[in-house]
Design a protein around this motif. Structure first.
Motif, PDB file in Angstrom:
ATOM      1  N   TYR A 197      -5.154  -3.749  -6.674  1.00 43.87           N
ATOM      2  CA  TYR A 197      -4.865  -4.331  -5.684  1.00 43.87           C
ATOM      3  C   TYR A 197      -5.611  -5.551  -5.995  1.00 43.87           C
ATOM      4  O   TYR A 197      -5.581  -6.945  -5.617  1.00 43.87           O
ATOM      5  N   SER A 198      -7.137  -5.115  -5.513  1.00 42.29           N
ATOM      6  CA  SER A 198      -8.331  -6.189  -5.697  1.00 42.29           C
ATOM      7  C   SER A 198      -8.273  -7.008  -7.049  1.00 42.29           C
ATOM      8  O   SER A 198      -8.513  -8.414  -6.272  1.00 42.29           O
ATOM      9  N   PHE A 199      -8.438  -6.198  -7.797  1.00 45.23           N
ATOM     10  CA  PHE A 199      -8.688  -7.291  -9.124  1.00 45.23           C
ATOM     11  C   PHE A 199      -6.807  -7.915  -8.891  1.00 45.23           C
ATOM     12  O   PHE A 199      -6.995  -9.307  -9.680  1.00 45.23           O
ATOM     13  N   GLY A 200      -6.395  -7.922  -8.787  1.00 41.60           N
ATOM     14  CA  GLY A 200      -4.440  -8.394  -8.491  1.00 41.60           C
ATOM     15  C   GLY A 200      -5.474 -10.325  -8.095  1.00 41.60           C
ATOM     16  O   GLY A 200      -4.570 -10.723  -8.624  1.00 41.60           O
ATOM     17  N   VAL A 201      -5.930  -9.903  -6.737  1.00 44.03           N
ATOM     18  CA  VAL A 201      -5.868 -11.084  -6.674  1.00 44.03           C
ATOM     19  C   VAL A 201      -6.800 -12.017  -6.784  1.00 44.03           C
ATOM     20  O   VAL A 201      -6.934 -12.952  -7.292  1.00 44.03           O
ATOM     21  N   VAL A 202      -7.610 -11.344  -7.576  1.00 45.53           N
ATOM     22  CA  VAL A 202      -8.567 -11.962  -8.957  1.00 45.53           C
ATOM     23  C   VAL A 202      -7.748 -12.901 -10.019  1.00 45.53           C
ATOM     24  O   VAL A 202      -8.267 -14.107 -10.025  1.00 45.53           O
ATOM     25  N   ASN A 241     -16.202  10.732 -14.365  1.00 44.23           N
ATOM     26  CA  ASN A 241     -16.091  12.045 -14.278  1.00 44.23           C
ATOM     27  C   ASN A 241     -17.383  12.693 -12.918  1.00 44.23           C
ATOM     28  O   ASN A 241     -18.273  12.572 -13.851  1.00 44.23           O
ATOM     29  N   PRO A 242     -16.629  12.445 -11.854  1.00 43.19           N
ATOM     30  CA  PRO A 242     -16.234  11.857 -11.591  1.00 43.19           C
ATOM     31  C   PRO A 242     -15.665  10.685 -11.000  1.00 43.19           C
ATOM     32  O   PRO A 242     -16.344  10.122 -11.444  1.00 43.19           O
ATOM     33  N   PRO A 243     -14.828   9.640 -11.075  1.00 47.16           N
ATOM     34  CA  PRO A 243     -14.152   8.413 -11.315  1.00 47.16           C
ATOM     35  C   PRO A 243     -15.241   7.512  -9.708  1.00 47.16           C
ATOM     36  O   PRO A 243     -14.989   8.057  -8.860  1.00 47.16           O
ATOM     37  N   ILE A 244     -15.333   6.564 -10.426  1.00 44.57           N
ATOM     38  CA  ILE A 244     -16.478   5.549  -9.345  1.00 44.57           C
ATOM     39  C   ILE A 244     -15.421   4.317  -8.766  1.00 44.57           C
ATOM     40  O   ILE A 244     -14.724   3.402  -9.272  1.00 44.57           O
ATOM     41  N   TYR A 245     -15.330   4.556  -7.187  1.00 40.51           N
ATOM     42  CA  TYR A 245     -14.315   3.291  -7.106  1.00 40.51           C
ATOM     43  C   TYR A 245     -15.019   2.379  -6.622  1.00 40.51           C
ATOM     44  O   TYR A 245     -16.127   2.401  -5.624  1.00 40.51           O
ATOM     45  N   HIS A 246     -15.028   1.045  -7.180  1.00 34.95           N
ATOM     46  CA  HIS A 246     -15.904  -0.760  -6.913  1.00 34.95           C
ATOM     47  C   HIS A 246     -16.005  -0.877  -5.208  1.00 34.95           C
ATOM     48  O   HIS A 246     -16.636  -0.504  -4.582  1.00 34.95           O
ATOM     49  N   ARG A 247     -14.804  -0.914  -4.883  1.00 30.44           N
ATOM     50  CA  ARG A 247     -14.592  -0.944  -3.293  1.00 30.44           C
ATOM     51  C   ARG A 247     -14.729  -2.068  -2.168  1.00 30.44           C
ATOM     52  O   ARG A 247     -14.020  -2.746  -2.217  1.00 30.44           O
ATOM     53  N   ASP A 248     -14.932  -2.929  -3.476  1.00 30.45           N
ATOM     54  CA  ASP A 248     -15.311  -5.597  -3.628  1.00 30.45           C
ATOM     55  C   ASP A 248     -15.140  -5.523  -4.038  1.00 30.45           C
ATOM     56  O   ASP A 248     -15.780  -6.688  -4.289  1.00 30.45           O
ATOM     57  N   VAL A 249     -14.417  -5.542  -5.013  1.00 26.19           N
ATOM     58  CA  VAL A 249     -13.664  -6.115  -6.180  1.00 26.19           C
ATOM     59  C   VAL A 249     -13.195  -7.840  -5.676  1.00 26.19           C
ATOM     60  O   VAL A 249     -12.486  -7.507  -5.558  1.00 26.19           O
ATOM     61  N   ALA A 254     -14.148   3.389   9.094  1.00 22.92           N
ATOM     62  CA  ALA A 254     -15.005   2.010   8.551  1.00 22.92           C
ATOM     63  C   ALA A 254     -15.186   0.703   7.685  1.00 22.92           C
ATOM     64  O   ALA A 254     -14.195   1.520   6.772  1.00 22.92           O
ATOM     65  N   PRO A 255     -14.977  -0.316   8.096  1.00 14.94           N
ATOM     66  CA  PRO A 255     -14.377  -1.590   7.798  1.00 14.94           C
ATOM     67  C   PRO A 255     -14.662  -1.822   5.974  1.00 14.94           C
ATOM     68  O   PRO A 255     -16.228  -1.056   5.579  1.00 14.94           O
ATOM     69  N   GLN A 256     -13.388  -1.592   4.984  1.00 18.91           N
ATOM     70  CA  GLN A 256     -14.307  -1.784   3.640  1.00 18.91           C
ATOM     71  C   GLN A 256     -13.693  -3.177   2.792  1.00 18.91           C
ATOM     72  O   GLN A 256     -12.626  -3.294   3.426  1.00 18.91           O
ATOM     73  N   GLY A 257     -14.664  -3.009   1.853  1.00 17.33           N
ATOM     74  CA  GLY A 257     -14.268  -4.330   1.187  1.00 17.33           C
ATOM     75  C   GLY A 257     -14.437  -6.046   2.261  1.00 17.33           C
ATOM     76  O   GLY A 257     -14.755  -6.304   3.218  1.00 17.33           O
ATOM     77  N   THR A 258     -13.488  -6.535   1.502  1.00 16.18           N
ATOM     78  CA  THR A 258     -14.076  -8.533   1.807  1.00 16.18           C
ATOM     79  C   THR A 258     -12.839  -8.780   2.689  1.00 16.18           C
ATOM     80  O   THR A 258     -11.262  -8.564   1.177  1.00 16.18           O
ATOM     81  N   PRO A 259     -11.884  -9.664   3.095  1.00 22.82           N
ATOM     82  CA  PRO A 259     -10.766  -9.614   3.909  1.00 22.82           C
ATOM     83  C   PRO A 259     -10.104 -10.378   2.959  1.00 22.82           C
ATOM     84  O   PRO A 259     -10.441 -12.032   1.961  1.00 22.82           O
ATOM     85  N   GLY A 260      -8.697 -10.877   2.344  1.00 21.92           N
ATOM     86  CA  GLY A 260      -8.275 -11.094   1.406  1.00 21.92           C
ATOM     87  C   GLY A 260      -7.943 -10.270   0.052  1.00 21.92           C
ATOM     88  O   GLY A 260      -7.308 -10.642  -0.305  1.00 21.92           O
ATOM     89  N   TYR A 261      -8.580  -9.824  -0.099  1.00 21.38           N
ATOM     90  CA  TYR A 261      -8.533  -8.337  -1.099  1.00 21.38           C
ATOM     91  C   TYR A 261      -8.801  -7.061  -0.460  1.00 21.38           C
ATOM     92  O   TYR A 261      -7.998  -6.276  -1.369  1.00 21.38           O
ATOM     93  N   VAL A 262      -8.385  -7.254   0.711  1.00 21.15           N
ATOM     94  CA  VAL A 262      -8.179  -5.189   0.708  1.00 21.15           C
ATOM     95  C   VAL A 262      -6.606  -4.689   0.481  1.00 21.15           C
ATOM     96  O   VAL A 262      -5.634  -5.450   0.926  1.00 21.15           O
ATOM     97  N   ASP A 263      -6.903  -3.386  -0.414  1.00 18.84           N
ATOM     98  CA  ASP A 263      -5.111  -3.249  -0.216  1.00 18.84           C
ATOM     99  C   ASP A 263      -4.983  -3.275   1.056  1.00 18.84           C
ATOM    100  O   ASP A 263      -5.875  -1.856   1.820  1.00 18.84           O
TER     101      ASP A 263
END
Length: 445
Positions: free
Chosen positions: A258-263, A191-199, A233-242
């Protein structure tokens, strides 16, 4: 004529002299303002460090110690280069190995030390066994450096891509997936939540016991309820991005899902997330998985390494994880499960193997937690007949960054001590065991 020419020459000289005087004054003012800003910045850094010393449970290292630990940031100890800087292996005076992240110098935009302090504040607020631990930092001589615990068994990506061994057994992959999901769910519960943004699989590190550690908070931001988490701005890694991000540039907890689903698909298939050598319709792994799972063709995705031991329980659990990945990869974030739901479901799948009462499943599923030996002296503990010990020189480590330098630590140790450190690489058992005969039913088409 001569009089007129002399007049104009003198006029031009006066203009040039005046302009030169103005430029000189402007230069003096600029230098003065820059020096004053530098002094203010140094005072701010000192004040922030002083506050951090009393507030955060991290060490503050002197630059000389970090330089000595990394052999003056030697190329031979470079683990890799990422978007935010370079990572080196370092050996402290206490003989402890650490991962040293030397951030890119961003003093020109005034955000260099702020980035370090923000990351310290962020990571200091979390406490979870499956999150990589920040040990300390160094803010001296214009450098911003973060020091993390060292992960000797590299990244999940390295193992899935056979860069470190022949492959991981399914039970180990399932434990890693479960622990990773629990760590991300923990971040979302803050609280507040933390988003990893590059799983991604290269940000999932494995410690001495093959325990999962989620790393790289360089792209993490606090998930405030305003627009601070919306960026063009670009965020994350190609192939994993929402995919929703490309529409509204909005990242949320469901973006991590979504990114974790790719993992999860990587864990099942051991395929690259983006591979241009595949058919044009299968270049993107997420698209390939959605198509195959949607058609009920999960078996076509299973890593061939897993097939020799694909008994009833293994096949059933792979199908269940595939179905879960399918839901995580839903185009609309609202349809995806939360990370807490994902973690709970993975835990139930993992426990279904332990609850069969079969000794082989129990041993294989717990083998990750059982592998424990000292990386410094090469000593090993017996962990059962199903574990085959294969002692070799560990030749590469990576801290969630690309471009691995494979012989860095081995060469560095030979130069320093005349011997190679960290000589253990235990290959886990590939055994698995059947349980119930209930397989995943029809997948949503």
């Amino acid at each position: 004529m001569d009089k007129w020419l002399r007049y104009h020459v003198q006029h031009v000289i006066r203009i040039i002299g005046g302009a030169s005087l103005i430029l000189a004054v402007a230069l003096v003012c600029y230098c003065h303002r820059k020096r004053a800003a530098s002094i203010r910045n140094q005072r701010l850094v000192k004040r922030q460090i002083s506050e951090a010393r009393s507030s955060f449970n991290v060490a503050f290292y002197h630059y000389s110690e970090i330089k000595r630990a990394t052999n003056s940031f030697s190329e031979e100890q470079r683990l890799g280069v990422g978007a935010y800087g370079t990572v080196y292996a370092g050996k402290l005076s206490s003989n402890e190995w650490v991962a040293v992240k030397k951030l890119r110098n961003r003093e020109n935009d005034g955000t260099g030390h702020n980035q370090v302090m923000d990351e310290i504040k962020l990571i200091s607020t979390v406490n979870h066994p499956n999150l990589v631990r920040l040990l300390g930092c160094c803010i001296e001589q214009g450098e911003q450096i973060l020091v993390y615990e060292f992960m000797p068994n590299g990244t999940l990506a390295q193992h899935l891509q056979r860069e470190r061994n022949a492959g991981l057994p399914w039970t180990v992959r399932l434990v890693v997936a479960t622990e990773t999901a629990q760590a991300i769910a923990y971040l979302h519960s803050m609280n507040p939540p933390i988003y990893h943004r590059d799983v991604k699989s290269s940000n999932i590190l494995l410690d001495y016991n093959y325990k999962s550690k989620v790393a790289d908070f360089g792209l993490s931001r606090l998930g405030l309820l305003d627009d601070s988490h919306i960026s063009t701005a670009p965020q994350g890694t190609p192939g994993y991005v929402d995919p929703e991000y490309h529409q509204n540039f909005h990242l949320s907890d469901k973006s991590d899902v979504y990114s974790f689903g790719v993992v999860l698909v990587e864990i099942i298939t051991a395929l690259k997330v983006v591979d241009f050598s595949r058919h044009h319709s299968e270049i993107n792994l997420a698209a390939l998985a959605i198509d195959k799972i949607g058609k009920g063709c999960v078996d076509d995705l299973i890593d061939p390494f897993l097939e020799p031991n694909c008994d009833a329980w293994t096949l059933s659990s792979i199908h269940k994880v595939a179905e879960l990945a399918f839901r995580c990869l839903a185009f609309h974030g609202d349809v995806r499960p939360s990370m807490e739901e994902v973690a709970d479901e993975l835990e139930q799948i993992r426990l279904s193997g332990l609850n069969t009462g079969d000794d082989n499943v129990t041993l294989a599923a717990s083998s990750v937690a059982s592998v424990s030996s000292s990386p410094c002296n090469g000593s090993e503990k017996s962990i059962g007949e199903s574990i085959r010990k294969n002692v070799v020189a560990i030749r590469s480590w990576r801290f969630g960054v690309p471009h691995v330098r494979h012989d860095c630590l081995k060469n560095a140790e030979e130069k320093k001590d005349g011997s190679s450190a960290f000589v253990q690489n235990v290959r886990l058992s590939e055994q698995s065991s059947p349980s119930g005969n209930s397989l995943l039913g029809n997948v949503v088409k």
